[in-house]
Write an enzyme that holds these catalytic residues in place. Structure first.
Site, PDB file in Angstrom:
ATOM      1  N   HIS A 110      -1.494   1.372  -4.319  1.00 31.76           N
ATOM      2  CA  HIS A 110      -1.883   2.776  -4.130  1.00 31.76           C
ATOM      3  C   HIS A 110      -1.014   3.720  -4.958  1.00 31.76           C
ATOM      4  O   HIS A 110      -0.985   4.925  -4.701  1.00 31.76           O
ATOM      5  CB  HIS A 110      -1.839   3.148  -2.649  1.00 31.76           C
ATOM      6  CG  HIS A 110      -2.927   2.488  -1.847  1.00 31.76           C
ATOM      7  ND1 HIS A 110      -2.922   2.406  -0.479  1.00 31.76           N
ATOM      8  CD2 HIS A 110      -4.069   1.858  -2.250  1.00 31.76           C
ATOM      9  CE1 HIS A 110      -4.015   1.761  -0.072  1.00 31.76           C
ATOM     10  NE2 HIS A 110      -4.718   1.416  -1.131  1.00 31.76           N
ATOM     11  N   LEU A 144       3.280  -3.722  15.323  1.00 33.97           N
ATOM     12  CA  LEU A 144       3.655  -3.305  16.683  1.00 33.97           C
ATOM     13  C   LEU A 144       2.482  -3.492  17.643  1.00 33.97           C
ATOM     14  O   LEU A 144       2.670  -3.779  18.818  1.00 33.97           O
ATOM     15  CB  LEU A 144       4.060  -1.825  16.691  1.00 33.97           C
ATOM     16  CG  LEU A 144       5.416  -1.437  16.110  1.00 33.97           C
ATOM     17  CD1 LEU A 144       5.574   0.085  16.192  1.00 33.97           C
ATOM     18  CD2 LEU A 144       6.551  -2.124  16.839  1.00 33.97           C
ATOM     19  N   SER A 197      -2.506  -1.016   9.278  1.00 38.48           N
ATOM     20  CA  SER A 197      -3.488  -0.857  10.346  1.00 38.48           C
ATOM     21  C   SER A 197      -4.776  -1.625  10.050  1.00 38.48           C
ATOM     22  O   SER A 197      -5.641  -1.717  10.917  1.00 38.48           O
ATOM     23  CB  SER A 197      -3.802   0.628  10.549  1.00 38.48           C
ATOM     24  OG  SER A 197      -4.178   1.202   9.329  1.00 38.48           O
ATOM     25  N   GLN A 201       0.844  -1.206   0.000  1.00 35.63           N
ATOM     26  CA  GLN A 201       0.000   0.000   0.000  1.00 35.63           C
ATOM     27  C   GLN A 201       0.871   1.245   0.000  1.00 35.63           C
ATOM     28  O   GLN A 201       0.381   2.356  -0.096  1.00 35.63           O
ATOM     29  CB  GLN A 201      -0.884   0.022   1.251  1.00 35.63           C
ATOM     30  CG  GLN A 201      -1.855  -1.129   1.328  1.00 35.63           C
ATOM     31  CD  GLN A 201      -2.433  -1.253   2.736  1.00 35.63           C
ATOM     32  OE1 GLN A 201      -3.388  -0.582   3.081  1.00 35.63           O
ATOM     33  NE2 GLN A 201      -1.853  -2.114   3.546  1.00 35.63           N
TER      34      GLN A 201
END
Ligand code: OAD
Length: 239
Positions: A111, A208, A184, A93
């Protein structure tokens, strides 16, 4: 073993490129609607050009280099393909070029790419490292004043169709291993790729933190990509 990798801004964070969501919905101080939508570009092309000019210049800073995670993915791919172990496909992305610079071969930048521009009329794509403005001449027709300002960054804005969705779906449906790294999991259709993988596919998330997509994975590895990806790929290197 067919391997499909999805990467997001987290993999480039350790190379010095800021992620999106870590900035509280702002992108380097700007609302996403201002700088990453066709409407924002129509309203204020100068602002949008300047925003991408800054990011392009930042990407060209010699201090920005692929990190251990990018390199491990490129090395893994080379070995995987050389030894005929199956397919390898990397969907990113990210609009930076760090996977390509690390040596990855089968990369799809869904993207778009920061170091490319596109003609608004012909859709032709050009490699681009300089600044862009509403006065930039067309590279193939520099004396034609009516073509000035006809270039835009070749990036996918919100409300636009990501690149290569058919190819991505095809790779997802035959994946035996799917690893999502540093994303995310909130921006679709990228966040939906995990759901396109077949039931037998092993799905691993490396991030993370927990993400809204974590429950769709069989395993989640909490840690920095530059540390976890070399270890993880080493584990799969003979499969
Ligand atoms: P985000 O900024 O939304 O998410 C980055 C993710 O990486 C977060 O979940 C962090 O926890 C994680 N992360 C940060 N540093 C990490 C590290 N060192 N190792 C592992 N994980 C780390 O970025 P994306 O998911 O890529 O779209 O965002 C998706 C899309 O939203 C972008 O491509 C862009 C954006 O708006 C468009 O521009 C169309």
């Amino acid at each position: 073993m067919n391997v499909l990798i999805l990467t997001g801004a987290g993999i480039s964070a350790e190379s010095g490129i800021p992620t999106f969501r870590d900035a509280n919905g702002l992108w380097e101080g700007h609302a996403v609607e201002e700088v990453a939508t066709p409407q924002g570009f129509a309203r204020n092309p100068d602002l949008v050009h300047e925003f991408y000019n800054q990011r392009r210049r930042a990407l060209l800073n010699p201090e920005i280099q692929p990190n251990a995670a990018h390199v491990a993915l490129a090395d893994f791919e080379r070995e995987h393909l050389e030894n005929g172990r199956g397919d390898f496909f990397l969907v990113t992305q990210n609009i930076d070029n760090l996977h390509q610079r690390a040596g990855s071969q089968n990369v799809l930048a869904m993207h778009g790419q920061l170091l490319q521009v596109r003609c608004l009329y012909s859709e032709e794509i050009f490699d681009w490292t300089g600044d862009l403005s509403v006065d930039t001449p067309h590279p193939e027709d520099p004396d034609n004043d009516s073509m000035r300002g006809c270039l835009r960054p070749n990036v996918v804005w919100f409300g636009e169709m990501p690149i290569g969705l058919t190819q991505i779906e095809k790779a997802a449906t035959k994946a035996d291993l799917f690893i999502a790294i540093g994303t995310s999991g909130v921006v679709y259709p990228a966040a939906g790729i995990v759901a396109q993988t077949p039931p037998h596919c092993r799905r691993i998330e490396v991030n993370l933190d927990d993400t809204p997509a974590s429950s769709a994975f069989d395993e989640t590895i909490r840690g920095a990509a530059s540390v976890e990806i070399p270890k993880l790929l080493n584990h799969f290197s003979a499969m």
